[in-house]
Design a protein around this motif. Structure first.
Motif, PDB file in Angstrom:
ATOM      1  N   ALA A 142       0.834  -1.206   0.000  1.00 31.05           N
ATOM      2  CA  ALA A 142       0.000   0.000   0.000  1.00 31.05           C
ATOM      3  C   ALA A 142       0.869   1.257   0.000  1.00 31.05           C
ATOM      4  N   VAL A 145       2.265   1.971  -3.461  1.00 31.42           N
ATOM      5  CA  VAL A 145       1.343   2.488  -4.482  1.00 31.42           C
ATOM      6  C   VAL A 145       0.851   3.893  -4.158  1.00 31.42           C
ATOM      7  N   GLY A 146       1.407   4.504  -3.087  1.00 31.73           N
ATOM      8  CA  GLY A 146       1.127   5.914  -2.858  1.00 31.73           C
ATOM      9  C   GLY A 146       0.391   6.287  -1.586  1.00 31.73           C
ATOM     10  N   TYR A 147       0.047   5.337  -0.750  1.00 38.85           N
ATOM     11  CA  TYR A 147      -0.604   5.676   0.514  1.00 38.85           C
ATOM     12  C   TYR A 147       0.451   6.038   1.554  1.00 38.85           C
ATOM     13  N   ASP A 151      -2.678   7.083   6.317  1.00 37.39           N
ATOM     14  CA  ASP A 151      -3.841   6.560   5.581  1.00 37.39           C
ATOM     15  C   ASP A 151      -4.181   5.133   5.987  1.00 37.39           C
ATOM     16  N   LYS A 163      -7.890  -1.038  -0.561  1.00 31.95           N
ATOM     17  CA  LYS A 163      -7.162   0.210  -0.857  1.00 31.95           C
ATOM     18  C   LYS A 163      -6.174   0.008  -1.995  1.00 31.95           C
ATOM     19  N   ILE A 164      -5.422  -1.115  -1.943  1.00 30.30           N
ATOM     20  CA  ILE A 164      -4.420  -1.386  -2.987  1.00 30.30           C
ATOM     21  C   ILE A 164      -5.114  -1.559  -4.335  1.00 30.30           C
ATOM     22  N   GLU A 166      -7.987  -0.365  -5.241  1.00 26.48           N
ATOM     23  CA  GLU A 166      -8.517   0.928  -5.633  1.00 26.48           C
ATOM     24  C   GLU A 166      -7.449   1.780  -6.307  1.00 26.48           C
ATOM     25  N   LYS A 167      -6.271   1.809  -5.714  1.00 23.07           N
ATOM     26  CA  LYS A 167      -5.170   2.623  -6.242  1.00 23.07           C
ATOM     27  C   LYS A 167      -4.630   2.058  -7.558  1.00 23.07           C
ATOM     28  N   THR A 168      -4.544   0.729  -7.655  1.00 27.58           N
ATOM     29  CA  THR A 168      -3.988   0.141  -8.887  1.00 27.58           C
ATOM     30  C   THR A 168      -4.997   0.151 -10.027  1.00 27.58           C
ATOM     31  N   GLU A 170      -6.769   2.777 -10.765  1.00 23.37           N
ATOM     32  CA  GLU A 170      -6.811   4.169 -11.291  1.00 23.37           C
ATOM     33  C   GLU A 170      -5.976   4.324 -12.543  1.00 23.37           C
TER      34      GLU A 170
END
Length: 170
Positions: A142, A145-147, A151, A163-164, A166-168, A170
């Motif tokens: 996480a 990937v930018g959190y 967070d 969360k992971i 969701e981010k991947t 995008e």
């Protein structure tokens, strides 16, 4: 489904049983052979030497809807002979009635069911791998990937996986 297959299915829907059993098309191909090929394409198995099954094959081919996907078009495909039974209900799924949407739902409910599948999209396989990771590895992923650590405070493994993903996505 290609137009030729669609045309053949429409023919079988309107043809009588005797025509299907004994007839040939303009090229000399027996309708029964065409029926076996279509049945194989959609349901994954046929027995051309089992006369007792032929009427069932005819009925199933006649019931194919125009939006039905053949096995080659599906993202999810069960292994031959596999059946998924849903605990606590009378629902059961095989390749004959399993849609991609239902397969995704069943796998989200229980990722271990993936052992019953011969074909699963890569994105689900990645999701399954995430669900097997421990909290430390999920947190590291996480963060990568930018959190931020802020967070991720107090999140469960399931929340981290979400969360992971969701981010991947995008």
């Amino acid at each position: 489904m290609d137009s030729n297959t669609l045309k053949q299915i429409e023919f079988f829907k309107s043809a009588d049983i005797q025509t299907i059993l004994n007839g040939k098309d303009e090229t000399g191909t027996f309708y029964l052979n065409q029926l076996f090929n279509i049945y194989q394409e959609f349901f994954g198995e046929t027995c051309s030497t089992c006369p007792s099954k032929i009427l069932g094959y005819i009925q199933k081919v006649k019931s194919i809807k125009n939006n039905t996907m053949s096995q080659s078009e599906r993202k999810y495909l069960l292994k031959e002979g596999a059946v998924i039974q849903v605990f606590g209900s009378s629902e059961a799924y095989s390749n004959a009635n399993l849609t991609d949407e239902k397969a995704e739902k069943l796998l989200k409910e229980n990722p271990n069911r993936s052992a019953l599948f011969a074909r699963i999209p890569e994105e689900f396989s990645a999701e399954k791998e995430l669900s097997k990771m421990n909290k430390a590895d999920l947190t590291a992923k996480a963060l990568s990937v930018g959190y931020t650590e802020e967070d991720l405070k107090g999140l469960t493994n399931k929340d981290l996986v979400a969360k992971i993903e969701e981010k991947t996505a995008e």
